[in-house]
Design a protein around this motif. Structure first.
Motif, PDB file in Angstrom:
ATOM      1  N   THR A 189       0.787  -1.053   0.171  1.00  0.00           N
ATOM      2  CA  THR A 189      -0.066  -0.026  -0.153  1.00  0.00           C
ATOM      3  C   THR A 189       0.935   1.320  -0.132  1.00  0.00           C
ATOM      4  O   THR A 189       0.694   2.043  -0.800  1.00  0.00           O
ATOM      5  CB  THR A 189      -0.968  -0.075   1.190  1.00  0.00           C
ATOM      6  OG1 THR A 189      -1.717  -1.157   1.241  1.00  0.00           O
ATOM      7  CG2 THR A 189      -1.928   1.140   1.210  1.00  0.00           C
ATOM      8  N   VAL A 190       1.903   1.460   0.859  1.00  0.00           N
ATOM      9  CA  VAL A 190       2.757   2.517   0.921  1.00  0.00           C
ATOM     10  C   VAL A 190       4.177   2.015   0.174  1.00  0.00           C
ATOM     11  O   VAL A 190       4.812   2.706  -0.194  1.00  0.00           O
ATOM     12  CB  VAL A 190       3.005   3.196   2.342  1.00  0.00           C
ATOM     13  CG1 VAL A 190       1.719   3.777   2.560  1.00  0.00           C
ATOM     14  CG2 VAL A 190       3.416   2.382   3.193  1.00  0.00           C
ATOM     15  N   ALA A 191       4.650   0.675   0.629  1.00  0.00           N
ATOM     16  CA  ALA A 191       5.861   0.315   0.408  1.00  0.00           C
ATOM     17  C   ALA A 191       5.637  -1.340   0.276  1.00  0.00           C
ATOM     18  O   ALA A 191       4.743  -1.787   0.913  1.00  0.00           O
ATOM     19  CB  ALA A 191       6.962   0.659   1.106  1.00  0.00           C
ATOM     20  N   LYS A 192       6.883  -2.092  -0.180  1.00  0.00           N
ATOM     21  CA  LYS A 192       6.810  -3.357  -0.325  1.00  0.00           C
ATOM     22  C   LYS A 192       8.056  -3.645   0.678  1.00  0.00           C
ATOM     23  O   LYS A 192       8.939  -3.373   0.806  1.00  0.00           O
ATOM     24  CB  LYS A 192       6.917  -3.829  -1.472  1.00  0.00           C
ATOM     25  CG  LYS A 192       5.572  -4.142  -2.210  1.00  0.00           C
ATOM     26  CD  LYS A 192       5.843  -5.093  -3.326  1.00  0.00           C
ATOM     27  CE  LYS A 192       4.192  -5.388  -3.786  1.00  0.00           C
ATOM     28  NZ  LYS A 192       3.985  -5.699  -5.219  1.00  0.00           N
ATOM     29  N   GLY A 193       7.962  -5.083   1.360  1.00  0.00           N
ATOM     30  CA  GLY A 193       9.077  -5.512   2.073  1.00  0.00           C
ATOM     31  C   GLY A 193       9.201  -4.922   3.525  1.00  0.00           C
ATOM     32  O   GLY A 193       9.970  -5.622   4.113  1.00  0.00           O
ATOM     33  N   GLY A 194       8.686  -4.118   3.763  1.00  0.00           N
ATOM     34  CA  GLY A 194       8.434  -3.593   5.253  1.00  0.00           C
ATOM     35  C   GLY A 194       9.874  -2.995   5.518  1.00  0.00           C
ATOM     36  O   GLY A 194      10.874  -2.807   4.982  1.00  0.00           O
ATOM     37  N   CYS A 195       9.918  -2.502   6.784  1.00  0.00           N
ATOM     38  CA  CYS A 195      11.084  -1.775   7.199  1.00  0.00           C
ATOM     39  C   CYS A 195      12.260  -2.716   7.273  1.00  0.00           C
ATOM     40  O   CYS A 195      12.174  -3.844   7.720  1.00  0.00           O
ATOM     41  CB  CYS A 195      10.847  -1.174   8.674  1.00  0.00           C
ATOM     42  SG  CYS A 195       9.642  -0.061   8.745  1.00  0.00           S
ATOM     43  N   THR A 196      13.501  -2.159   7.118  1.00  0.00           N
ATOM     44  CA  THR A 196      14.550  -3.300   6.872  1.00  0.00           C
ATOM     45  C   THR A 196      15.004  -3.775   8.135  1.00  0.00           C
ATOM     46  O   THR A 196      15.501  -4.812   7.868  1.00  0.00           O
ATOM     47  CB  THR A 196      16.073  -2.350   6.475  1.00  0.00           C
ATOM     48  OG1 THR A 196      16.170  -1.124   7.343  1.00  0.00           O
ATOM     49  CG2 THR A 196      15.739  -1.763   4.985  1.00  0.00           C
ATOM     50  N   PHE A 197      14.432  -3.633   9.324  1.00  0.00           N
ATOM     51  CA  PHE A 197      14.961  -4.181  10.411  1.00  0.00           C
ATOM     52  C   PHE A 197      13.804  -5.197  10.776  1.00  0.00           C
ATOM     53  O   PHE A 197      13.936  -5.755  11.692  1.00  0.00           O
ATOM     54  CB  PHE A 197      15.266  -3.207  11.454  1.00  0.00           C
ATOM     55  CG  PHE A 197      14.423  -2.231  11.660  1.00  0.00           C
ATOM     56  CD1 PHE A 197      13.103  -2.510  12.634  1.00  0.00           C
ATOM     57  CD2 PHE A 197      14.407  -0.870  11.400  1.00  0.00           C
ATOM     58  CE1 PHE A 197      12.031  -1.514  12.735  1.00  0.00           C
ATOM     59  CE2 PHE A 197      13.292  -0.059  11.454  1.00  0.00           C
ATOM     60  CZ  PHE A 197      12.138  -0.530  12.068  1.00  0.00           C
ATOM     61  N   CYS A 198      12.796  -5.288  10.156  1.00  0.00           N
ATOM     62  CA  CYS A 198      11.493  -5.717  10.700  1.00  0.00           C
ATOM     63  C   CYS A 198      11.350  -7.092  10.392  1.00  0.00           C
ATOM     64  O   CYS A 198      11.443  -7.891   9.466  1.00  0.00           O
ATOM     65  CB  CYS A 198      10.187  -4.958  10.235  1.00  0.00           C
ATOM     66  SG  CYS A 198       8.583  -5.853  10.709  1.00  0.00           S
ATOM     67  N   ASN A 213      13.314   2.175   4.807  1.00  0.00           N
ATOM     68  CA  ASN A 213      12.023   1.982   3.993  1.00  0.00           C
ATOM     69  C   ASN A 213      10.785   2.114   4.766  1.00  0.00           C
ATOM     70  O   ASN A 213       9.878   1.087   4.752  1.00  0.00           O
ATOM     71  CB  ASN A 213      12.060   0.546   3.459  1.00  0.00           C
ATOM     72  CG  ASN A 213      11.074   0.117   2.179  1.00  0.00           C
ATOM     73  OD1 ASN A 213      10.848   0.962   1.490  1.00  0.00           O
ATOM     74  ND2 ASN A 213      10.659  -1.136   2.472  1.00  0.00           N
ATOM     75  N   ARG A 214      10.974   3.128   5.522  1.00  0.00           N
ATOM     76  CA  ARG A 214       9.669   3.364   6.523  1.00  0.00           C
ATOM     77  C   ARG A 214       8.315   3.696   5.671  1.00  0.00           C
ATOM     78  O   ARG A 214       7.526   3.152   6.221  1.00  0.00           O
ATOM     79  CB  ARG A 214       9.938   4.348   7.210  1.00  0.00           C
ATOM     80  CG  ARG A 214       9.045   4.736   8.330  1.00  0.00           C
ATOM     81  CD  ARG A 214       9.361   3.741   9.526  1.00  0.00           C
ATOM     82  NE  ARG A 214       8.030   3.734  10.486  1.00  0.00           N
ATOM     83  CZ  ARG A 214       7.603   2.899  11.219  1.00  0.00           C
ATOM     84  NH1 ARG A 214       8.436   1.879  11.518  1.00  0.00           N
ATOM     85  NH2 ARG A 214       6.700   3.062  12.107  1.00  0.00           N
ATOM     86  N   GLY A 215       8.521   4.365   4.646  1.00  0.00           N
ATOM     87  CA  GLY A 215       7.353   4.604   3.976  1.00  0.00           C
ATOM     88  C   GLY A 215       6.592   5.802   4.296  1.00  0.00           C
ATOM     89  O   GLY A 215       5.279   5.911   3.777  1.00  0.00           O
ATOM     90  N   HIS A 216       7.061   6.428   5.173  1.00  0.00           N
ATOM     91  CA  HIS A 216       6.480   7.830   5.607  1.00  0.00           C
ATOM     92  C   HIS A 216       7.642   8.661   5.956  1.00  0.00           C
ATOM     93  O   HIS A 216       8.853   8.345   6.487  1.00  0.00           O
ATOM     94  CB  HIS A 216       5.151   7.839   6.392  1.00  0.00           C
ATOM     95  CG  HIS A 216       5.846   7.061   8.073  1.00  0.00           C
ATOM     96  ND1 HIS A 216       6.607   8.066   8.853  1.00  0.00           N
ATOM     97  CD2 HIS A 216       5.618   5.889   8.544  1.00  0.00           C
ATOM     98  CE1 HIS A 216       6.888   7.478   9.887  1.00  0.00           C
ATOM     99  NE2 HIS A 216       6.309   6.308   9.806  1.00  0.00           N
ATOM    100  N   HIS A 217       7.464   9.949   6.166  1.00  0.00           N
ATOM    101  CA  HIS A 217       8.148  10.743   6.574  1.00  0.00           C
ATOM    102  C   HIS A 217       7.789  11.494   8.039  1.00  0.00           C
ATOM    103  O   HIS A 217       6.813  11.232   8.408  1.00  0.00           O
ATOM    104  CB  HIS A 217       8.517  12.008   5.550  1.00  0.00           C
ATOM    105  CG  HIS A 217       9.446  11.565   4.323  1.00  0.00           C
ATOM    106  ND1 HIS A 217       9.616  12.329   3.354  1.00  0.00           N
ATOM    107  CD2 HIS A 217      10.170  10.665   4.277  1.00  0.00           C
ATOM    108  CE1 HIS A 217      10.460  11.898   2.427  1.00  0.00           C
ATOM    109  NE2 HIS A 217      10.946  10.736   3.081  1.00  0.00           N
ATOM    110  N   HIS A 218       8.671  12.328   8.392  1.00  0.00           N
ATOM    111  CA  HIS A 218       8.504  12.937  10.071  1.00  0.00           C
ATOM    112  C   HIS A 218       7.105  13.819   9.961  1.00  0.00           C
ATOM    113  O   HIS A 218       6.431  13.851  11.003  1.00  0.00           O
ATOM    114  CB  HIS A 218       9.675  13.612  10.437  1.00  0.00           C
ATOM    115  CG  HIS A 218       9.479  14.242  11.708  1.00  0.00           C
ATOM    116  ND1 HIS A 218       9.183  13.330  13.012  1.00  0.00           N
ATOM    117  CD2 HIS A 218       9.488  15.259  12.160  1.00  0.00           C
ATOM    118  CE1 HIS A 218       9.150  14.109  14.069  1.00  0.00           C
ATOM    119  NE2 HIS A 218       9.242  15.335  13.605  1.00  0.00           N
TER     120      HIS A 218
END
Ligand code: SF4
Length: 328
Positions: A63-72, A185-190
């Protein structure tokens, strides 16, 4: 401040008589430990039970990105995602039995932990939260989510539940630096975090932010800028941990190849104490260290001895004769 009460949230070390004091500083603590706050508020030890409502995440499903956060890897974060699939009531019963055996504890906060726990229509969320607060041993709700995943009708629902029980909403902020959010790869900003906080205010629930220290490319100054922003945002609580690495993640590949170096123990402790000095004394500190079960863990290995790290944090606060908010 010349005495220190241990504040390890996972131990029995808190002196119960200290909760009779008015403030954490009067009680001899050096930061506003969540465990102390819960004892003071509820008059007894309270433990969180991790619950898995089987949500996914907009950062995983495309929906906003694929693969999830790199540490998740949610199985490493949340005991409930390592369990067989059960409904919420069964998970609570199971968790209560387990935690009662392990700790002297009789009341609990239902913690919707893995993935994004507001990522569904209100009609699906409501009965899940309802099942949790219906249990006689549950004194509150904690909802872990992303700041870009709380539409207005979901906010209204959270507000409704906050009117019925103690409630905390945890937003994964991680850092204020967009370059780091892009890196993970969080898919959002601050700006999404600021927006969620502004829309959460006055709704009766505690606003909690997750922060990660030791992100690649972040200088000490960058991390202190995140502390200053936590202070500015006027939130209720914070969960802080170092960047740690679990198996089967992009981060694990980066650590193995040498592309990413994880913080050393002493550097983390020093940075954490610097961070605590810069956040207000009325912000609850829910966590100061991260870990994962050994079968998932890659590093840094010092995280695995959580009790020793918590003692070392206390020792550093004493050594420097400092405390949360000292520099404000
Ligand atoms: S937002 Fe949370 S659940 Fe989703 S990929 Fe990132 S860490 Fe995992």
């Amino acid at each position: 401040m010349n005495s220190l009460t241990r504040v390890n949230i996972s131990s029995e070390e808190i002196d119960l008589s200290s909760t009779a004091k008015t403030t954490w500083r009067d009680a001899g603590l050096r930061y506003y430990a969540y465990s102390w706050y819960l004892r003071k508020r509820f008059g007894e030890r309270i433990q969180k039970i991790s619950l898995d409502a089987k949500f996914t995440c907009p950062n995983v499903d495309g929906t906003v990105a694929k693969g999830g956060c790199t540490f998740c890897d949610n199985r490493s974060f949340s005991p409930s995602r390592r369990e067989p699939i059960r409904d919420i009531t069964d998970q609570l019963a199971n968790g209560i039995t387990r935690l009662k055996r392990r700790y002297k504890v009789d009341r609990f906060i239902a913690y919707f932990q893995p993935a994004t726990n507001t990522y569904a229509p209100v009609d699906r969320l409501r009965p899940l939260y309802e099942q949790a607060i219906d249990h006689e041993k549950v004194v509150g709700l904690s909802i872990g989510t992303r700041p870009d995943c709380v539409a207005e009708d979901v906010m209204d629902l959270l507000q409704e539940f906050a009117g019925r029980t103690f409630m905390s909403v945890e937003y994964g902020m991680q850092t204020i630096h967009n370059k780091s959010l892009d890196w993970m790869n969080r898919g959002h900003h601050h700006d999404a975090t600021i927006d969620a906080i502004e829309r959460s205010r006055g709704r009766g629930f505690e606003i909690c932010l997750h922060v990660i220290l030791g992100l690649p490319g972040e200088t000490h100054e960058d991390m202190m800028a995140t502390a200053a922003e936590v202070a500015r945002l006027n939130i209720d609580s914070v969960k802080i941990h170092n960047l740690y690495c679990v198996k089967n993640t992009k981060l694990a590949d980066q650590v193995q190849s040498g592309e990413v170096t994880l913080m050393e123990r002493q550097e983390y402790i020093k940075t954490l104490v610097d961070f605590l000095e810069r956040i207000p004394s009325d912000v609850l500190v829910e966590r100061t260290i991260g870990d994962a079960p050994p079968q998932f863990f890659v590093g840094p290995s010092w995280c695995l001895d959580k009790s020793a790290v918590l003692r070392a944090i206390d020792d550093e606060l004493v050594r420097r004769d400092t405390w949360q908010g000292k520099l404000l």
